[in-house]
Write an enzyme that holds these catalytic residues in place. Structure first.
Site, PDB file in Angstrom:
ATOM      1  N   ASN A 113     -15.257   5.581  -4.321  1.00  0.00           N
ATOM      2  CA  ASN A 113     -15.948   4.287  -4.475  1.00  0.00           C
ATOM      3  C   ASN A 113     -17.307   4.698  -5.039  1.00  0.00           C
ATOM      4  O   ASN A 113     -17.928   3.470  -5.533  1.00  0.00           O
ATOM      5  CB  ASN A 113     -16.137   3.581  -3.102  1.00  0.00           C
ATOM      6  N   HIS A 171      -9.321   8.314   4.209  1.00  0.00           N
ATOM      7  CA  HIS A 171      -9.492   6.955   3.376  1.00  0.00           C
ATOM      8  C   HIS A 171      -8.274   6.896   2.383  1.00  0.00           C
ATOM      9  O   HIS A 171      -7.975   7.640   1.454  1.00  0.00           O
ATOM     10  CB  HIS A 171     -10.889   7.160   2.402  1.00  0.00           C
TER      11      HIS A 171
HETATM   12  N1  CAA Z   1       2.637  -3.034  -0.636  1.00  0.00           N
HETATM   13  C1  CAA Z   1       3.731  -2.102  -0.896  1.00  0.00           C
HETATM   14  N2  CAA Z   1       4.298  -1.692  -2.261  1.00  0.00           N
HETATM   15  C2  CAA Z   1       3.681  -2.553  -3.162  1.00  0.00           C
HETATM   16  C3  CAA Z   1       2.797  -3.438  -3.231  1.00  0.00           C
HETATM   17  C4  CAA Z   1       2.166  -3.729  -1.641  1.00  0.00           C
HETATM   18  N3  CAA Z   1       1.140  -4.445  -1.582  1.00  0.00           N
HETATM   19  N4  CAA Z   1       2.477  -3.991  -4.383  1.00  0.00           N
HETATM   20  C5  CAA Z   1       3.352  -3.210  -5.369  1.00  0.00           C
HETATM   21  N5  CAA Z   1       4.123  -2.603  -4.633  1.00  0.00           N
HETATM   22  C6  CAA Z   1       5.442  -1.677  -5.139  1.00  0.00           C
HETATM   23  C7  CAA Z   1       6.293  -2.473  -5.784  1.00  0.00           C
HETATM   24  O1  CAA Z   1       7.308  -2.763  -4.729  1.00  0.00           O
HETATM   25  C8  CAA Z   1       6.865  -1.380  -6.563  1.00  0.00           C
HETATM   26  O2  CAA Z   1       7.629  -0.394  -6.331  1.00  0.00           O
HETATM   27  P1  CAA Z   1       8.649   0.365  -6.849  1.00  0.00           P
HETATM   28  O3  CAA Z   1       8.221   1.032  -8.011  1.00  0.00           O
HETATM   29  O4  CAA Z   1       9.243   1.167  -5.704  1.00  0.00           O
HETATM   30  O5  CAA Z   1       9.915  -0.792  -7.397  1.00  0.00           O
HETATM   31  C9  CAA Z   1       5.523  -0.784  -7.214  1.00  0.00           C
HETATM   32  O6  CAA Z   1       4.767  -1.053  -6.309  1.00  0.00           O
HETATM   33  C10 CAA Z   1       5.106  -1.520  -8.483  1.00  0.00           C
HETATM   34  O7  CAA Z   1       4.756  -2.982  -8.033  1.00  0.00           O
HETATM   35  P2  CAA Z   1       5.188  -4.048  -9.175  1.00  0.00           P
HETATM   36  O8  CAA Z   1       6.102  -3.603 -10.195  1.00  0.00           O
HETATM   37  O9  CAA Z   1       5.187  -5.197  -8.488  1.00  0.00           O
HETATM   38  O10 CAA Z   1       3.658  -4.239  -9.973  1.00  0.00           O
HETATM   39  P3  CAA Z   1       2.802  -3.416 -10.823  1.00  0.00           P
HETATM   40  O11 CAA Z   1       3.470  -2.242 -11.405  1.00  0.00           O
HETATM   41  O12 CAA Z   1       1.974  -4.177 -11.453  1.00  0.00           O
HETATM   42  O13 CAA Z   1       1.961  -2.558  -9.895  1.00  0.00           O
HETATM   43  C11 CAA Z   1       0.164  -2.080  -8.419  1.00  0.00           C
HETATM   44  C12 CAA Z   1       1.138  -3.037  -8.835  1.00  0.00           C
HETATM   45  C13 CAA Z   1       0.721  -0.920  -7.603  1.00  0.00           C
HETATM   46  C14 CAA Z   1      -0.936  -3.008  -7.287  1.00  0.00           C
HETATM   47  C15 CAA Z   1      -0.715  -1.789  -9.796  1.00  0.00           C
HETATM   48  O14 CAA Z   1      -1.106  -2.808 -10.485  1.00  0.00           O
HETATM   49  C16 CAA Z   1      -2.083  -0.639  -9.494  1.00  0.00           C
HETATM   50  O15 CAA Z   1      -1.751   0.439  -9.189  1.00  0.00           O
HETATM   51  N6  CAA Z   1      -2.941  -1.258  -9.364  1.00  0.00           N
HETATM   52  C17 CAA Z   1      -4.281  -0.666  -9.000  1.00  0.00           C
HETATM   53  C18 CAA Z   1      -4.248  -0.344  -7.732  1.00  0.00           C
HETATM   54  C19 CAA Z   1      -5.928   0.340  -6.965  1.00  0.00           C
HETATM   55  O16 CAA Z   1      -6.439   0.707  -7.929  1.00  0.00           O
HETATM   56  N7  CAA Z   1      -5.785   0.414  -5.682  1.00  0.00           N
HETATM   57  C20 CAA Z   1      -6.926   1.231  -5.329  1.00  0.00           C
HETATM   58  C21 CAA Z   1      -7.993   0.001  -4.776  1.00  0.00           C
HETATM   59  S1  CAA Z   1      -9.498   0.992  -3.996  1.00  0.00           S
HETATM   60  C22 CAA Z   1      -9.117   1.236  -2.442  1.00  0.00           C
HETATM   61  O17 CAA Z   1      -8.001   0.562  -1.800  1.00  0.00           O
HETATM   62  C23 CAA Z   1     -10.100   1.675  -1.730  1.00  0.00           C
HETATM   63  C24 CAA Z   1     -11.369   1.040  -1.386  1.00  0.00           C
HETATM   64  O18 CAA Z   1     -11.974   1.799  -0.400  1.00  0.00           O
HETATM   65  C25 CAA Z   1     -11.981  -0.038  -2.051  1.00  0.00           C
END
Ligand code: CAA
Length: 282
Positions: free
Chosen positions: A189, A139
């Protein structure tokens, strides 16, 4: 020895998994039902890698080397070449059961079959195959290239050998592994979704605006994004599916889905992927 990994589903999760697998040095086969979907997945990987190059975090040649590791496929027959298959198709038990039945026939006897399901029982998926000891949950978290966690879920029959192989691959992909047993919502989750669901109750009771509710968790608890924005990222339909799995799995009213979340989903407002959820992305 795992050398070739097939990823089924070239969407947000599958594309991300293919990227981290190729970056870890594996040969990757990226599969989806239509070439158009595979190309879209490849396009996202290309964009992610190009961003890393433009930020000076990756050499252009390294990007080309990663892309060269990824072959494309629209046929499950290509799974014959894989040592590990990671299924990241849509969250539908019937569909996954069909995919696993086919993989069981097509794949080498020693191949491991993993699923990236966020909520469906690994034990039930394993049971449609003749190799339940080689079926496991892998996951990943969205965005896959960024989130460090790999939740590894053991089905009832998963062998230690299978677990150890997957744990090694997780480390090679740069992930932090956690091992959990098969149970509704697994570990992640079961903890995350009730918080998101509660945020919808707080919103529906008019206690605060969506921005204020999100800011509570962002600035009070140092979450990178608030629960409502995160729900939009995950997909409100996925959030509702997982709440239903928890509610039906535990028969406990504390997991009842918030009616406001249900209304969003009924209205087709599913978050970032539809351009509108709690927030507007258009
Ligand atoms: N794909 C690849 N890289 C990405 C990306 C994407 N979709 N979105 C952001 N990034 C990268 C950026 O390029 C940047 O990289 P560097 O540090 O190398 O420059 C880094 O992530 C940070 O991005 P940003 O500066 O644009 O934006 P941010 O600092 O606001 O981060 C985020 C964005 C990473 C999404 C952050 O908000 C975050 O960690 N959010 C929480 C996400 C989370 O909790 N995910 C789990 C969800 S639950 C799940 O997925 C499982 C399920 O079963 C439901």
């Amino acid at each position: 020895m795992v050398q070739t990994i097939m990823v089924i589903g070239a969407g947000q999760m599958g594309g991300g998994i293919a990227q981290v697998a190729a970056q870890a040095g594996y040969n990757v086969i990226l599969n989806d039902i239509k070439d158009e979907f595979v190309q879209r997945g490849l396009g996202i990987i290309d964009k992610n890698l190009s961003r890393a190059v433009s930020k000076g975090k990756m050499e252009a040649a390294a990007k080309d080397a990663v892309l060269a590791k990824i072959k494309t496929s629209t046929s499950l027959d290509d799974a014959k070449d894989a040592d590990l298959v990671v299924e990241a198709a849509i969250e539908n038990m019937e569909l996954k059961a069909n995919i696993f039945k086919t993989l069981d026939v097509v794949c080498k006897p020693e191949a491991i079959l993993a699923t990236n399901t966020s909520s469906l029982p690994i034990t039930q998926i394993a049971a449609v195959t003749k190799r339940p000891d080689k079926v496991i949950g892998m996951h990943f978290f969205n965005p896959v290239p960024v989130m460090k966690l790999l939740e590894i879920i053991r089905g009832f029959m998963t062998s230690d050998e299978t677990y150890n192989t997957i744990a090694e691959i997780g480390l090679k992909m740069g992930k932090v592994n956690v091992e959990v047993k098969d149970s509704p919502g697994f570990g992640s989750n079961r903890i995350l979704l009730p918080m998101i669901n509660e945020a919808f109750f707080v919103l529906s009771e008019g206690l605060g605006t969506a921005e204020d509710i999100d800011n509570v968790m962002k600035f009070g608890m140092a979450h990178p994004m608030g629960p409502l924005a995160l729900a939009d990222l995950i997909g409100l339909d996925t959030c509702l599916n997982i709440m239903n799995v928890l509610y039906e799995g535990f028969k406990d009213s504390k997991y009842r889905p918030c009616p406001l979340l249900v209304k969003y989903v009924q209205s087709g407002l599913l978050g970032q992927k539809t351009g509108k959820g709690v927030y507007d992305y258009s």
